[in-house]
Design a protein around this motif. Structure first.
Motif, PDB file in Angstrom:
ATOM      1  N   ALA A 125       0.829  -1.198   0.000  1.00  0.00           N
ATOM      2  CA  ALA A 125       0.000   0.000   0.000  1.00  0.00           C
ATOM      3  C   ALA A 125       0.866   1.251   0.000  1.00  0.00           C
ATOM      4  O   ALA A 125       1.934   1.285   0.634  1.00  0.00           O
ATOM      5  N   THR A 126       0.413   2.273  -0.676  1.00  0.00           N
ATOM      6  CA  THR A 126       1.150   3.532  -0.714  1.00  0.00           C
ATOM      7  C   THR A 126       1.090   4.233   0.640  1.00  0.00           C
ATOM      8  O   THR A 126       2.074   4.826   1.091  1.00  0.00           O
ATOM      9  N   TYR A 127      -0.051   4.152   1.287  1.00  0.00           N
ATOM     10  CA  TYR A 127      -0.251   4.852   2.562  1.00  0.00           C
ATOM     11  C   TYR A 127      -0.469   3.820   3.659  1.00  0.00           C
ATOM     12  O   TYR A 127      -1.271   2.883   3.500  1.00  0.00           O
ATOM     13  N   SER A 128       0.185   4.005   4.750  1.00  0.00           N
ATOM     14  CA  SER A 128       0.112   3.024   5.832  1.00  0.00           C
ATOM     15  C   SER A 128      -1.253   2.969   6.494  1.00  0.00           C
ATOM     16  O   SER A 128      -1.609   1.957   7.100  1.00  0.00           O
ATOM     17  N   ASP A 129      -2.048   4.049   6.378  1.00  0.00           N
ATOM     18  CA  ASP A 129      -3.364   4.049   7.015  1.00  0.00           C
ATOM     19  C   ASP A 129      -4.486   3.633   6.053  1.00  0.00           C
ATOM     20  O   ASP A 129      -5.668   3.696   6.395  1.00  0.00           O
ATOM     21  N   VAL A 130      -4.120   3.208   4.838  1.00  0.00           N
ATOM     22  CA  VAL A 130      -5.100   2.647   3.896  1.00  0.00           C
ATOM     23  C   VAL A 130      -4.527   1.337   3.361  1.00  0.00           C
ATOM     24  O   VAL A 130      -3.953   1.275   2.271  1.00  0.00           O
ATOM     25  N   PRO A 131      -4.620   0.257   4.134  1.00  0.00           N
ATOM     26  CA  PRO A 131      -4.066  -1.028   3.686  1.00  0.00           C
ATOM     27  C   PRO A 131      -4.798  -1.543   2.451  1.00  0.00           C
ATOM     28  O   PRO A 131      -5.921  -1.118   2.148  1.00  0.00           O
ATOM     29  N   LEU A 132      -4.171  -2.463   1.743  1.00  0.00           N
ATOM     30  CA  LEU A 132      -4.735  -2.949   0.489  1.00  0.00           C
ATOM     31  C   LEU A 132      -6.073  -3.647   0.670  1.00  0.00           C
ATOM     32  O   LEU A 132      -6.870  -3.712  -0.267  1.00  0.00           O
ATOM     33  N   TYR A 133      -6.334  -4.168   1.870  1.00  0.00           N
ATOM     34  CA  TYR A 133      -7.615  -4.838   2.069  1.00  0.00           C
ATOM     35  C   TYR A 133      -8.746  -3.854   2.383  1.00  0.00           C
ATOM     36  O   TYR A 133      -9.907  -4.248   2.528  1.00  0.00           O
ATOM     37  N   SER A 134      -8.440  -2.583   2.501  1.00  0.00           N
ATOM     38  CA  SER A 134      -9.464  -1.575   2.795  1.00  0.00           C
ATOM     39  C   SER A 134     -10.440  -1.448   1.621  1.00  0.00           C
ATOM     40  O   SER A 134     -10.076  -1.584   0.456  1.00  0.00           O
ATOM     41  N   ASP A 135     -11.692  -1.146   1.949  1.00  0.00           N
ATOM     42  CA  ASP A 135     -12.710  -0.961   0.909  1.00  0.00           C
ATOM     43  C   ASP A 135     -12.384   0.203  -0.025  1.00  0.00           C
ATOM     44  O   ASP A 135     -12.831   0.216  -1.174  1.00  0.00           O
ATOM     45  N   ILE A 136     -11.625   1.181   0.458  1.00  0.00           N
ATOM     46  CA  ILE A 136     -11.330   2.350  -0.379  1.00  0.00           C
ATOM     47  C   ILE A 136      -9.940   2.277  -1.000  1.00  0.00           C
ATOM     48  O   ILE A 136      -9.505   3.221  -1.656  1.00  0.00           O
TER      49      ILE A 136
ATOM     50  N   GLN B 127      -0.603  15.675   8.496  1.00  0.00           N
ATOM     51  CA  GLN B 127       0.080  14.940   9.563  1.00  0.00           C
ATOM     52  C   GLN B 127       1.393  14.314   9.099  1.00  0.00           C
ATOM     53  O   GLN B 127       2.401  14.371   9.789  1.00  0.00           O
ATOM     54  N   SER B 128       1.376  13.704   7.902  1.00  0.00           N
ATOM     55  CA  SER B 128       2.569  13.015   7.424  1.00  0.00           C
ATOM     56  C   SER B 128       2.397  12.677   5.954  1.00  0.00           C
ATOM     57  O   SER B 128       1.282  12.357   5.503  1.00  0.00           O
ATOM     58  N   ALA B 129       3.498  12.695   5.197  1.00  0.00           N
ATOM     59  CA  ALA B 129       3.456  12.337   3.784  1.00  0.00           C
ATOM     60  C   ALA B 129       3.173  10.865   3.589  1.00  0.00           C
ATOM     61  O   ALA B 129       2.759  10.429   2.508  1.00  0.00           O
ATOM     62  N   GLU B 130       3.397  10.040   4.618  1.00  0.00           N
ATOM     63  CA  GLU B 130       3.171   8.610   4.511  1.00  0.00           C
ATOM     64  C   GLU B 130       1.720   8.230   4.809  1.00  0.00           C
ATOM     65  O   GLU B 130       1.333   7.075   4.654  1.00  0.00           O
ATOM     66  N   LEU B 131       0.955   9.196   5.241  1.00  0.00           N
ATOM     67  CA  LEU B 131      -0.434   8.934   5.591  1.00  0.00           C
ATOM     68  C   LEU B 131      -1.379   9.538   4.553  1.00  0.00           C
ATOM     69  O   LEU B 131      -1.103  10.587   3.963  1.00  0.00           O
ATOM     70  N   PHE B 132      -2.495   8.878   4.383  1.00  0.00           N
ATOM     71  CA  PHE B 132      -3.545   9.438   3.519  1.00  0.00           C
ATOM     72  C   PHE B 132      -4.549  10.228   4.343  1.00  0.00           C
ATOM     73  O   PHE B 132      -5.161  11.165   3.857  1.00  0.00           O
ATOM     74  N   CYS B 133      -4.743   9.849   5.569  1.00  0.00           N
ATOM     75  CA  CYS B 133      -5.697  10.507   6.478  1.00  0.00           C
ATOM     76  C   CYS B 133      -7.132  10.411   5.943  1.00  0.00           C
ATOM     77  O   CYS B 133      -7.782  11.429   5.677  1.00  0.00           O
ATOM     78  N   PRO B 134      -7.668   9.201   5.774  1.00  0.00           N
ATOM     79  CA  PRO B 134      -8.980   9.024   5.137  1.00  0.00           C
ATOM     80  C   PRO B 134     -10.135   9.654   5.891  1.00  0.00           C
ATOM     81  O   PRO B 134     -11.148  10.006   5.278  1.00  0.00           O
ATOM     82  N   ASP B 135      -9.993   9.824   7.208  1.00  0.00           N
ATOM     83  CA  ASP B 135     -11.102  10.354   7.995  1.00  0.00           C
ATOM     84  C   ASP B 135     -11.050  11.869   8.168  1.00  0.00           C
ATOM     85  O   ASP B 135     -11.949  12.454   8.773  1.00  0.00           O
ATOM     86  N   GLN B 136     -10.002  12.493   7.633  1.00  0.00           N
ATOM     87  CA  GLN B 136      -9.887  13.942   7.725  1.00  0.00           C
ATOM     88  C   GLN B 136     -10.709  14.614   6.617  1.00  0.00           C
ATOM     89  O   GLN B 136     -10.855  14.070   5.518  1.00  0.00           O
ATOM     90  N   PRO B 137     -11.266  15.782   6.868  1.00  0.00           N
ATOM     91  CA  PRO B 137     -12.015  16.468   5.809  1.00  0.00           C
ATOM     92  C   PRO B 137     -11.084  16.953   4.705  1.00  0.00           C
ATOM     93  O   PRO B 137      -9.928  17.288   4.959  1.00  0.00           O
TER      94      PRO B 137
END
Length: 704
Positions: free
Chosen positions: A611-622, A640-650
């Motif tokens: 996965a590109t982002y550690s907070d969106v693993p490949l098994y995630s629905d998105i 927060q970080s370039a390694e994070l996607f932050c899916p729950d942030q607006p």
């Protein structure tokens, strides 16, 4: 001297003709050229004509009878058949209701006189005819308008001209030769379809049905009223009409003086009958509503006079006799009312305007004795036709598409090219056994139990033939199955599908292309501007017709966004994860399949191993949407970080618009959309959290 004078007059006439031209219009040969020819001025044909003319098209509107309005006025089914109240009236039907209500308010009358409820919409056929004619007159007299409607009554199409696989015009029964770019079949029977090379359905057969299968019952209605001073002599039925004894047992089982104390279960009494089909009565100074059923003084005989028919009704040689037999059954209803139910102050209404030369001369039945002719002449000029011959189009709507799993809930299917929303139950009047259906399309098991209403969508493709160009369907003859026809045959939805056909035709004429080449988006945007609902999901938290409402309708109809709870939730903020899913659907980041709201895969097509982002693993629905968005190079960095996607942030308004603009600009041959265009009608600073309504507005702007 006389010869000189004659020669002088001849020379003068020639000079006058050369200088001033002929007394007829100079371009008389062009008078038969139209942008659009519409066969049938019923609910669908009228709406198609109004919409197309408002959009600048020159329209020829043909009507075989001498009345416009089809089932709701010419056939006197003037109690509007609406379904679930979660779906508000929209489009041209909403405009029609507004005009009708204003008409009755000005006269101090209620329109809530039918269907056992006070919030119903019930009108005099003559009032409907008046309002529809006024709407045509307004189109034709609008200052600077390019569009125009030429209404041609008592005429019909008898030949369709084609060149290859394209319709080029028609010839009418009166000998008119009309050239057009688009022909719309809006007849009550689908009469134009067999005159063309298209495939069509008749009953449960493809093509003309020579085995004479059954279709839905027809009804020859009759408007009746109470005559306080006594029924006029010519309207009183002294003797039984022919075949009365044939229908008497059924009438006694359905209609009795005492009725059924438990309510509207059969048999009913006359008051309960009137609460079902009651109409306003301008001749009565008292105001009443449906729940005051014993006060009603005008109603329609349209309940116990259904008449069984077969596909031979689509054969003109057989049709006239069938309709005359249907008239006799309605005369039996009236005789039964006057004599067995003892309602001796009731008879056919003589003030609806049906007693015309057309009804007297061309519509008079030889099987009806002379003593009943005054009554017959005041009957509607056409019957209520529930089932038509139906086009086989680019898509065939079926019972499975419109199935409502629960009462009031939206249908199970939606269409990205939706052009109208209906909400009536799939109600067949007889001919509803499994063997009567089209087995290749549907089965009785797909019909929900009970009378289940709720919103359903009609796709644009159901108006367009498989291959033939220059032809559209607009009425009960769109591409659909028999069960689907049971839900799409009513006044509100036929007006809306007719409006869509007029929109599509006008856009095709404007762009000089065939209807199938007009993008569905263009048709939908034009319909949204006219206040037509396109999405089957209710959105009571948005004001119908406003720009935010249009955007939400567009986004939900395309399945880019879903409603939330009991509405659209326009002010709710969108997270970065939700934005990824929306962008994937809108821009098809994972290919055409990702445009579907049902697209839900764990891994992207690139089969990534990490996965590109550690907070969106490949098994995630998105995951698939996020990875595809990342591959486009337009994902805004998470704070927060370039390694994070932050899916729950607006996500912010500016970030969302920038991503769309960047992705579109990177594609070859794509029509670029800059930020200014995308943010039209969107208010707030770039760093404002993106709301659902802002996202919908940006998406709508991206398609305009």
């Amino acid at each position: 001297m006389r010869k000189r004078r004659t020669l002088f007059l001849l020379i003068a006439a020639v000079l006058f003709a050369c200088l001033c031209g002929p007394l007829q219009p100079a371009r008389a040969a062009d008078l038969d050229k139209y942008d659009i020819v519409i066969a049938g001025a019923g609910t669908g044909g009228f709406s198609a004509a109004i919409q197309a003319a408002r959009m600048g098209a020159r329209v020829a509107l043909l009507e075989e009878s001498d009345w416009i309005g089809g089932q709701m006025s010419a056939a006197a089914v003037s109690t509007m058949d609406e379904g679930n109240h979660l779906t508000p009236p929209s489009g041209i039907y909403r405009e029609f209701l507004s005009r009708m209500q204003a008409y009755y308010v000005a006269r101090g009358e209620s329109v809530g006189t039918c269907y056992w409820q006070a919030d119903s919409h019930c009108f005099d056929p003559s009032a409907i005819r008046k309002i529809l004619n006024e709407m045509i007159d307004e189109v034709n007299s609008a200052p600077g308008a390019k569009g125009h409607i030429d209404l041609m009554l008592e005429d019909r199409v008898v030949r369709v001209n084609t060149e290859g696989q394209t319709v080029t015009g028609v010839v009418t029964a009166r000998g008119r030769k009309l050239q057009s770019m688009i022909l719309i079949d809006a007849t009550e029977y689908g009469d134009v379809l067999p005159l063309t090379p298209v495939r069509f359905r008749s009953g449960n057969s493809i093509g003309s049905d020579h085995s004479n299968a059954c279709t839905q019952d027809i009804t020859y209605t009759m408007v009746i009223k109470k005559y306080p001073g006594g029924v006029p002599k010519q309207l009183w039925m002294e003797h039984e009409p022919p075949e009365y004894q044939k229908w008497l047992p059924g009438l006694r089982a359905q209609w009795q003086i005492d009725g059924n104390p438990s309510g509207v279960s059969l048999p009913v009494n006359f008051a309960d009958h009137n609460a079902y089909r009651g109409l306003p009565d301008s001749s009565n100074p008292d105001i009443y509503i449906s729940t005051e059923n014993r006060q009603i003084t005008r109603t329609v005989l349209n309940w116990f006079n259904d008449f069984p028919v077969h596909t031979d009704i689509f054969d003109r040689d057989a049709r006239a006799k069938i309709l005359c037999e249907a008239k006799l059954k309605t005369l039996a209803n009236l005789y039964y009312l006057q004599h067995e139910l003892k309602e001796n102050l009731w008879s056919v209404a003589d003030d609806e305007g049906y007693d015309t030369s057309f009804n007297r001369d061309r519509n008079s039945c030889p099987n009806i004795p002379q003593e009943f002719k005054a009554i017959e002449h005041n009957m509607p000029p056409v019957p209520y036709i529930r089932e038509s011959q139906r086009l086989i189009g680019e898509y065939t709507l079926t019972a499975g598409d419109i199935r409502r799993e629960h009462q009031g809930e939206p249908a199970v299917s939606g269409f990205a090219d939706s052009i109208a929303v209906g909400d009536y139950a799939d109600d067949l009047h007889a001919c509803d056994a499994e063997s009567d259906l089209e087995g290749e399309l549907e089965h009785l098991a797909e019909r929900p139990p009970g009378f289940r209403s709720g919103p359903f969508e009609v796709p644009l493709r159901s108006l367009i033939p498989e291959r033939l160009d220059g032809l559209l369907a607009a009425e009960k003859n769109i591409s659909e199955s028999r069960l689907a026809n049971g839900a799409t045959r009513l006044q509100p939805i036929t007006m809306l599908t007719g409006q869509a056909a007029g929109t599509l035709a006008a856009l095709a004429v404007k762009d000089g292309v065939q209807p199938r080449s007009v993008p569905a988006d263009q048709v939908q945007i034009a319909l949204l501007r006219s206040g037509s609902i396109l999405a089957r999901e209710p959105m009571p938290d948005l004001v119908l017709g406003t720009r935010p409402w249009q955007a939400a309708q567009f986004a939900v109809a395309h399945r880019w966004m879903e409603v939330k709870g009991k509405g659209f939730a326009p002010r709710e903020a969108i997270t970065r994860g939700e934005a990824a899913t929306i962008l994937d659907r809108v821009l098809e980041l994972n290919g055409p399949e990702s445009a579907s709201a049902n697209y839900n895969v764990m891994y992207s097509k690139r089969m990534l191993t990490k996965a590109t982002y550690s907070d969106v693993p490949l098994y995630s629905d998105i995951s698939a949407a996020v990875e595809a968005w990342h591959a486009s190079g337009s994902v805004p960095a998470c704070a927060q970080s370039a390694e994070l996607f932050c899916p729950d942030q607006p996500i912010t308004l500016g970030q969302f618009a920038d991503s769309i603009a960047a992705i579109v600009a990177s594609r070859p041959h794509a029509q670029a959309r800059d930020r200014t265009a995308l943010l039209r009608d969107v208010y707030g600073a770039d760093d404002k959290p993106l709301t659902r309504v802002d996202a919908a507005l940006i998406l709508l702007n991206s398609r305009q």
